[in-house]
Enzyme design. Sequence first.
Site, PDB file in Angstrom:
ATOM      1  N   TRP A 145       0.849  -1.197   0.000  1.00  0.00           N
ATOM      2  CA  TRP A 145       0.000   0.000   0.000  1.00  0.00           C
ATOM      3  C   TRP A 145       0.884   1.246   0.000  1.00  0.00           C
ATOM      4  O   TRP A 145       1.996   1.231   0.533  1.00  0.00           O
ATOM      5  CB  TRP A 145      -0.992   0.019   1.171  1.00  0.00           C
ATOM      6  CG  TRP A 145      -0.417   0.077   2.570  1.00  0.00           C
ATOM      7  CD1 TRP A 145      -0.255  -0.978   3.422  1.00  0.00           C
ATOM      8  CD2 TRP A 145       0.051   1.234   3.283  1.00  0.00           C
ATOM      9  NE1 TRP A 145       0.296  -0.547   4.607  1.00  0.00           N
ATOM     10  CE2 TRP A 145       0.491   0.799   4.555  1.00  0.00           C
ATOM     11  CE3 TRP A 145       0.147   2.594   2.982  1.00  0.00           C
ATOM     12  CZ2 TRP A 145       1.020   1.672   5.528  1.00  0.00           C
ATOM     13  CZ3 TRP A 145       0.675   3.466   3.937  1.00  0.00           C
ATOM     14  CH2 TRP A 145       1.095   2.998   5.183  1.00  0.00           C
ATOM     15  N   GLU A 147       7.222   9.380  13.624  1.00  0.00           N
ATOM     16  CA  GLU A 147       7.453   8.669  12.358  1.00  0.00           C
ATOM     17  C   GLU A 147       8.297   9.511  11.399  1.00  0.00           C
ATOM     18  O   GLU A 147       9.126   8.986  10.668  1.00  0.00           O
ATOM     19  CB  GLU A 147       6.117   8.316  11.680  1.00  0.00           C
ATOM     20  CG  GLU A 147       5.244   7.324  12.434  1.00  0.00           C
ATOM     21  CD  GLU A 147       5.726   5.876  12.317  1.00  0.00           C
ATOM     22  OE1 GLU A 147       6.676   5.608  11.548  1.00  0.00           O
ATOM     23  OE2 GLU A 147       5.156   5.014  13.012  1.00  0.00           O
ATOM     24  N   GLU A 167       9.031   1.974   6.287  1.00  0.00           N
ATOM     25  CA  GLU A 167       8.645   2.886   7.375  1.00  0.00           C
ATOM     26  C   GLU A 167       8.301   4.289   6.863  1.00  0.00           C
ATOM     27  O   GLU A 167       7.436   4.968   7.421  1.00  0.00           O
ATOM     28  CB  GLU A 167       9.795   3.028   8.385  1.00  0.00           C
ATOM     29  CG  GLU A 167       9.920   1.911   9.391  1.00  0.00           C
ATOM     30  CD  GLU A 167       8.847   1.975  10.468  1.00  0.00           C
ATOM     31  OE1 GLU A 167       8.250   3.054  10.658  1.00  0.00           O
ATOM     32  OE2 GLU A 167       8.606   0.949  11.122  1.00  0.00           O
ATOM     33  N   HIS A 220       4.796   5.731   6.621  1.00  0.00           N
ATOM     34  CA  HIS A 220       3.957   6.035   7.791  1.00  0.00           C
ATOM     35  C   HIS A 220       3.826   7.535   8.044  1.00  0.00           C
ATOM     36  O   HIS A 220       2.719   8.066   8.164  1.00  0.00           O
ATOM     37  CB  HIS A 220       4.509   5.342   9.049  1.00  0.00           C
ATOM     38  CG  HIS A 220       4.587   3.850   8.921  1.00  0.00           C
ATOM     39  ND1 HIS A 220       5.233   3.055   9.825  1.00  0.00           N
ATOM     40  CD2 HIS A 220       4.088   3.016   7.962  1.00  0.00           C
ATOM     41  CE1 HIS A 220       5.128   1.783   9.445  1.00  0.00           C
ATOM     42  NE2 HIS A 220       4.443   1.740   8.323  1.00  0.00           N
ATOM     43  N   GLU A 276       9.222  -1.358  18.007  1.00  0.00           N
ATOM     44  CA  GLU A 276       8.248  -1.775  16.990  1.00  0.00           C
ATOM     45  C   GLU A 276       6.982  -2.302  17.671  1.00  0.00           C
ATOM     46  O   GLU A 276       5.878  -2.058  17.204  1.00  0.00           O
ATOM     47  CB  GLU A 276       8.833  -2.830  16.048  1.00  0.00           C
ATOM     48  CG  GLU A 276      10.022  -2.351  15.219  1.00  0.00           C
ATOM     49  CD  GLU A 276       9.653  -1.425  14.063  1.00  0.00           C
ATOM     50  OE1 GLU A 276       8.487  -1.008  13.959  1.00  0.00           O
ATOM     51  OE2 GLU A 276      10.550  -1.098  13.261  1.00  0.00           O
ATOM     52  N   THR A 294       5.096   0.818  18.979  1.00  0.00           N
ATOM     53  CA  THR A 294       4.384   1.562  17.933  1.00  0.00           C
ATOM     54  C   THR A 294       3.210   0.738  17.401  1.00  0.00           C
ATOM     55  O   THR A 294       2.168   1.293  17.081  1.00  0.00           O
ATOM     56  CB  THR A 294       5.302   1.976  16.764  1.00  0.00           C
ATOM     57  OG1 THR A 294       6.079   0.854  16.371  1.00  0.00           O
ATOM     58  CG2 THR A 294       6.214   3.117  17.155  1.00  0.00           C
ATOM     59  N   ASP A 352       2.179  -2.999   9.719  1.00  0.00           N
ATOM     60  CA  ASP A 352       3.597  -2.895   9.320  1.00  0.00           C
ATOM     61  C   ASP A 352       4.502  -3.025  10.538  1.00  0.00           C
ATOM     62  O   ASP A 352       5.496  -3.747  10.525  1.00  0.00           O
ATOM     63  CB  ASP A 352       3.891  -1.519   8.680  1.00  0.00           C
ATOM     64  CG  ASP A 352       3.497  -1.445   7.205  1.00  0.00           C
ATOM     65  OD1 ASP A 352       2.904  -2.407   6.690  1.00  0.00           O
ATOM     66  OD2 ASP A 352       3.811  -0.404   6.574  1.00  0.00           O
ATOM     67  N   GLU A 353       4.135  -2.305  11.589  1.00  0.00           N
ATOM     68  CA  GLU A 353       4.984  -2.308  12.799  1.00  0.00           C
ATOM     69  C   GLU A 353       5.090  -3.722  13.372  1.00  0.00           C
ATOM     70  O   GLU A 353       6.136  -4.115  13.888  1.00  0.00           O
ATOM     71  CB  GLU A 353       4.435  -1.355  13.877  1.00  0.00           C
ATOM     72  CG  GLU A 353       4.086   0.066  13.428  1.00  0.00           C
ATOM     73  CD  GLU A 353       5.281   0.926  13.052  1.00  0.00           C
ATOM     74  OE1 GLU A 353       6.389   0.381  12.876  1.00  0.00           O
ATOM     75  OE2 GLU A 353       5.087   2.158  12.914  1.00  0.00           O
ATOM     76  N   HIS A 400       7.601  -5.664  11.448  1.00  0.00           N
ATOM     77  CA  HIS A 400       8.955  -5.209  11.799  1.00  0.00           C
ATOM     78  C   HIS A 400       9.369  -5.742  13.175  1.00  0.00           C
ATOM     79  O   HIS A 400      10.518  -6.130  13.382  1.00  0.00           O
ATOM     80  CB  HIS A 400       9.026  -3.679  11.787  1.00  0.00           C
ATOM     81  CG  HIS A 400       8.703  -3.074  10.459  1.00  0.00           C
ATOM     82  ND1 HIS A 400       8.411  -1.739  10.289  1.00  0.00           N
ATOM     83  CD2 HIS A 400       8.624  -3.626   9.215  1.00  0.00           C
ATOM     84  CE1 HIS A 400       8.166  -1.500   9.005  1.00  0.00           C
ATOM     85  NE2 HIS A 400       8.285  -2.633   8.345  1.00  0.00           N
TER      86      HIS A 400
END
Length: 315
Positions: A23, A66, A101, A104, A154, A157, A186-187, A190
């Site tokens: 995305w 971010e 990242e 974000h 990570e 967040t 996503d976090e 990670h």
Amino acid sequence: MKFIGEKIDSFVDEFLKPIDTNWQPADLLPDATSENFFQEVKLLQESCRELPYDYMAVLVGDTITEEALPTYESWLMGVEGVNQQETAGWSKWVRWWTAEENRHGDLLNKYLYLSGRINMRAMETSTQYLIADGFDIGTGTDPYRNFVYTSFQELATNLSHRRTATLSKQFGNTHLSKICGLIAADEMRHAKAYKTFVSHIFEVDPSEMMLALEDMMKKKIVMPAHFLRETGVKMGQTFSHFSDAAQRLGVYTTLDYIQILEDLLEEWKIENIRGLNETAEKARDYLVALPTRLKRVAERTKVPELEYEFSWITR
Ligand SMILES: [Fe+2]
Ligand SMILES: [Fe+2]
């Protein structure tokens, strides 16, 4: 680092998404080339009107955190065993992680701009300050300490973006909820990556890894935006007001900090690690007992009720 670094390509495949199908911020924002643009912005602004003050403050703080990604990338590039001259190995991980990242802050910034509730100049000034001020996270250039830090961060967040997603849904803004939820996902990937790196280190160098973990937890994991500030406000104050707002909302609390520690201890099976030298055994025992100790302290701390007026929020 050399030993684990041989697996970088498989880590990138497992924990990061292919770029072409990932995305992008544009997928989640009104399209300025479309005829409906102004109508969509109007709807977006209406859906942000009722979001509470503390919530907006937390969202701005998250966004600035971010957006200070240059600090994190340059820091990781300086870690022992990461060689920027090479295109493969650890520098590949750092670049690919940074690239993912970077979406974000980009997405949150544009969303906040369109929301019509933010003094963008004040927010951008804070961002420039935060990147200029850097951070002091107590890891040095040691990869073991850095991977403890990133594993923790990570997860932190992930949790806070997940909570802002849940809250915006409760406030009737499903669009923003989707945005925060995607970032949170996503976090989590990670976090899994950095936790895996630490697990591998525990396999080959358990005593040193244990001592690194103990050292980081004794220093306490500071948030990457702990130097956050606004024009004319003393360093440290803006961050603690941001952190108070997050505690009041339940987006990120002292108990969450302890929960993350407990999750990490379980993930790395700290209690059962054997074959340690004497000091590392002591470190293990200290770590196993730490959550209970921290909970006792947490029960005694109170979050200030008073709302603070951030320069970032206009209405
Ligand atoms: Fe992020
Ligand atoms: Fe992250």
